[in-house]
Design a protein around this motif. Structure first.
Motif, mmCIF file in Angstrom:
data_model
loop_
_atom_site.group_PDB
_atom_site.id
_atom_site.type_symbol
_atom_site.label_atom_id
_atom_site.label_comp_id
_atom_site.label_asym_id
_atom_site.label_seq_id
_atom_site.Cartn_x
_atom_site.Cartn_y
_atom_site.Cartn_z
ATOM 1 N N ASP A 90 0.796 -1.237 0.000
ATOM 2 C CA ASP A 90 0.000 0.000 0.000
ATOM 3 C C ASP A 90 0.829 1.289 0.000
ATOM 4 O OD1 ASP A 90 -2.415 -1.201 -0.263
ATOM 5 O OD2 ASP A 90 -2.961 -1.099 1.865
ATOM 6 N N HIS A 91 2.138 1.169 -0.124
ATOM 7 C CA HIS A 91 2.937 2.397 -0.176
ATOM 8 C C HIS A 91 2.982 2.981 -1.588
ATOM 9 C CE1 HIS A 91 5.208 2.390 3.918
ATOM 10 N NE2 HIS A 91 3.904 2.221 4.036
ATOM 11 N N GLY A 92 2.441 2.205 -2.559
ATOM 12 C CA GLY A 92 2.267 2.769 -3.897
ATOM 13 C C GLY A 92 3.133 2.164 -4.996
ATOM 14 N N LYS A 93 3.572 0.925 -4.832
ATOM 15 C CA LYS A 93 4.426 0.292 -5.857
ATOM 16 C C LYS A 93 3.700 0.190 -7.200
ATOM 17 C CE LYS A 93 4.966 -3.410 -3.323
ATOM 18 N NZ LYS A 93 4.320 -2.964 -2.083
ATOM 19 N N THR A 94 2.504 -0.392 -7.149
ATOM 20 C CA THR A 94 1.744 -0.573 -8.387
ATOM 21 C C THR A 94 1.391 0.776 -9.007
ATOM 22 O OG1 THR A 94 0.855 -2.638 -7.522
ATOM 23 C CG2 THR A 94 -0.292 -1.686 -9.398
ATOM 24 N N SER A 95 0.960 1.711 -8.179
ATOM 25 C CA SER A 95 0.607 3.043 -8.678
ATOM 26 C C SER A 95 1.812 3.711 -9.333
ATOM 27 C CB SER A 95 0.113 3.935 -7.530
ATOM 28 O OG SER A 95 -0.938 3.314 -6.839
ATOM 29 N N LEU A 96 2.964 3.557 -8.711
ATOM 30 C CA LEU A 96 4.172 4.173 -9.242
ATOM 31 C C LEU A 96 4.573 3.530 -10.572
ATOM 32 C CD1 LEU A 96 6.121 6.421 -8.435
ATOM 33 C CD2 LEU A 96 7.556 4.712 -7.338
ATOM 34 N N VAL A 133 8.006 12.018 -4.567
ATOM 35 C CA VAL A 133 7.116 11.807 -5.708
ATOM 36 C C VAL A 133 5.654 11.675 -5.263
ATOM 37 C CG1 VAL A 133 8.863 10.610 -7.097
ATOM 38 C CG2 VAL A 133 7.341 9.282 -5.632
ATOM 39 N N SER A 134 4.788 11.783 -6.237
ATOM 40 C CA SER A 134 3.395 11.416 -6.036
ATOM 41 C C SER A 134 2.960 10.610 -7.244
ATOM 42 C CB SER A 134 2.504 12.652 -5.881
ATOM 43 O OG SER A 134 1.143 12.256 -5.997
ATOM 44 N N ALA A 135 2.669 9.340 -6.999
ATOM 45 C CA ALA A 135 2.195 8.501 -8.092
ATOM 46 C C ALA A 135 0.823 8.996 -8.545
ATOM 47 C CB ALA A 135 2.107 7.049 -7.634
ATOM 48 N N LYS A 136 0.132 9.685 -7.639
ATOM 49 C CA LYS A 136 -1.221 10.150 -7.938
ATOM 50 C C LYS A 136 -1.202 11.360 -8.874
ATOM 51 C CE LYS A 136 -5.490 11.506 -5.592
ATOM 52 N NZ LYS A 136 -6.046 11.904 -4.272
HETATM 53 P P1 GDP Z 1 1.188 -1.242 -3.468
HETATM 54 O O1 GDP Z 1 0.513 -2.204 -2.534
HETATM 55 O O2 GDP Z 1 2.523 -0.824 -2.922
HETATM 56 O O3 GDP Z 1 1.256 -1.724 -4.875
HETATM 57 O O4 GDP Z 1 0.319 0.104 -3.439
HETATM 58 P P2 GDP Z 1 -0.759 0.616 -4.478
HETATM 59 O O5 GDP Z 1 -0.127 1.209 -5.676
HETATM 60 O O6 GDP Z 1 -1.786 -0.427 -4.689
HETATM 61 O O7 GDP Z 1 -1.376 1.845 -3.675
HETATM 62 C C1 GDP Z 1 -2.039 1.672 -2.443
HETATM 63 C C2 GDP Z 1 -3.028 2.797 -2.240
HETATM 64 O O8 GDP Z 1 -2.349 4.032 -2.159
HETATM 65 C C3 GDP Z 1 -4.010 2.932 -3.399
HETATM 66 O O9 GDP Z 1 -5.284 3.277 -2.890
HETATM 67 C C4 GDP Z 1 -3.440 4.089 -4.208
HETATM 68 O O10 GDP Z 1 -4.434 4.790 -4.915
HETATM 69 C C5 GDP Z 1 -2.824 4.943 -3.131
HETATM 70 N N1 GDP Z 1 -1.687 5.746 -3.616
HETATM 71 C C6 GDP Z 1 -0.588 5.285 -4.275
HETATM 72 N N2 GDP Z 1 0.245 6.287 -4.546
HETATM 73 C C7 GDP Z 1 -0.334 7.411 -4.081
HETATM 74 C C8 GDP Z 1 0.049 8.790 -4.059
HETATM 75 O O11 GDP Z 1 1.107 9.203 -4.553
HETATM 76 N N3 GDP Z 1 -0.807 9.663 -3.449
HETATM 77 C C9 GDP Z 1 -1.981 9.251 -2.878
HETATM 78 N N4 GDP Z 1 -2.734 10.169 -2.311
HETATM 79 N N5 GDP Z 1 -2.357 7.962 -2.892
HETATM 80 C C10 GDP Z 1 -1.568 7.057 -3.479
#
Ligand code: GDP
Ligand code: MG
Length: 370
Positions: free
Chosen positions: A89-95, A222-225
């Motif tokens: 949930d730290h944003g690997k997939t989003s990044l 960074v912000s993946a968002k």
């Molecule tokens: P993973 O488990 O590391 O792959 O994390 P995900 O990419 O699935 O992200 C987990 C949650 O964090 C999701 O609800 C994303 O939308 C959110 N998220 C990821 N990156 C960001 C970011 O840069 N900003 C914000 N606000 N939310 C983010």
């Protein structure tokens, strides 16, 4: 490890078993004739008797893929291969998705995103970066355990609103163990509760001293968002990559590592490979793990057919005889007979490992004793 009884070895050498026992005694290693000795001891004995050892090296039957080194002058720069790690949930997939979105070649005719296990991004500056699309530590450690060190750089993702979590620490440890340089991406900077400085301080406890703290580990907010900071992250990757002086020889038969493999109902066995060196071409005959095959088609990460793939490029390969395993090496060979031979030999060895407890097959140790 290979092993053989004294009697078997004597038979092989056409010597008397008792003479071998005597020789062993004189060497300070008293044994009985039925006792099993290891390969090194066996070689010592063979030499002692003045025989000529010819170890059947893997290279004679198999292909050793790591022992021939390409001459310096044949090497060309290659793109870095990057793995993204961090806590859930730290944003690997989003990044990964956001970085893929920065690719300047996106939108070219026919290009649709295909999740093949790895993808390449071309930056505005023209640099190319390969990302492994399988975030997480398991893929990384599993591949490493199987001897496949494909990652050049690790990007450690830490959510600025959270902190160092168990999987963050794990990722740090894996990266250190692998001796791979790290870049810290402090993610979710768009959140009001983001506290990047706290992350940097906590990293010190794990001997990660980032540049902001006067260390030499690059850190990027960074912000993946929102996409903020992604260009800086790509710059950081390219800077690190330049320091590593990554090179490979493109003009030779290909050697590649399987990053993902599956059985597709329509297309048959599919594997995504990352080219380590050489160029993989349509029509090439290869072995991969215990499978052989011939490249029927190659697809890039946008699903487009390509004729060939060079170093650090991920491609999906069609034309495999079966499904290989992640971490297997694909090696191009001269003809189908050779490919089948090697694949069969490896299959036999794999079966042997499963069925025999103590291998005593001397044929795998020596060929001619004269
Ligand atoms: P993973 O488990 O590391 O792959 O994390 P995900 O990419 O699935 O992200 C987990 C949650 O964090 C999701 O609800 C994303 O939308 C959110 N998220 C990821 N990156 C960001 C970011 O840069 N900003 C914000 N606000 N939310 C983010
Ligand atoms: Mg994820």
């Amino acid at each position: 490890p290979e092993a053989i009884t004294v009697q078997e070895l004597a038979n092989r050498m056409a010597e008397k078993g008792a003479d071998l026992v005597k020789a062993m005694f004189n060497l300070g290693m008293p044994v009985t004739i039925t006792q099993t000795i290891d390969q090194d001891t066996a070689e010592l004995l063979v030499e002692e008797f003045g025989h000529n050892i010819q170890r059947v090296s893997e290279a004679d039957v198999d292909i050793v893929t790591t022992d021939d080194v390409d001459p310096e002058e044949t090497l060309k720069p290659r793109p870095p291969v990057v793995t993204i790690m961090g806590h859930v949930d730290h944003g690997k997939t989003s990044l990964l998705d956001a970085l893929r979105g920065t690719d300047v070649t996106r939108g070219e005719a026919g290009g649709i995103t295909q999740h093949i296990g790895a993808y390449q991004v071309k930056t505005k500056g023209g640099d190319i970066v390969t990302f492994l699309d399988t975030p997480g530590h398991e893929a990384f450690t599993e591949m490493r355990m199987r001897g496949a060190n494909v990652t050049d750089i690790v990007v450690l993702v830490v959510a600025a609103d959270d902190g160092l979590m168990p999987q963050t620490i794990e990722a740090i440890n894996h990266t250190k163990a692998a001796g791979v340089p790290m870049i810290v991406a402090i993610n979710k900077m768009d959140k009001p509760e983001a506290k990047p400085q706290r992350i940097r301080e906590r990293l010190l406890e794990h001997e990660i001293v980032v540049e902001e703290m006067s260390g030499d580990v690059q850190d990027v907010e960074v912000s993946a968002k929102t996409g903020d900071g992604l260009d800086k992250l790509l710059d950081a990757i390219n800077l690190q990559s330049e320091l590593l002086e990554l090179k490979a020889r493109p003009d030779r038969d290909a050697e590649a590592t399987v990053v993902e493999a599956k059985l597709d109902k329509g297309k048959g066995p599919l594997a995504t490979v990352l080219i380590n060196r050489g160029t993989l071409k349509r029509g090439d005959i290869f072995v991969v793990g215990t499978q052989s095959g011939r490249v029927r088609a190659l697809h890039d990460d946008k699903g487009r057919q390509v004729k060939e793939a060079g170093p650090s490029m991920p491609v999906e390969v069609l034309g495999l005889g079966g499904v290989p395993r992640a971490g297997d090496t694909l090696t191009v060979v001269e003809d189908e007979q050779r490919a089948r031979e090697v694949a069969e030999y490896r299959q036999e060895k794999a079966d042997e490992k499963r069925t025999t407890v103590a291998p005593t097959n001397i044929d795998t140790m020596f060929s001619a004793l004269n």
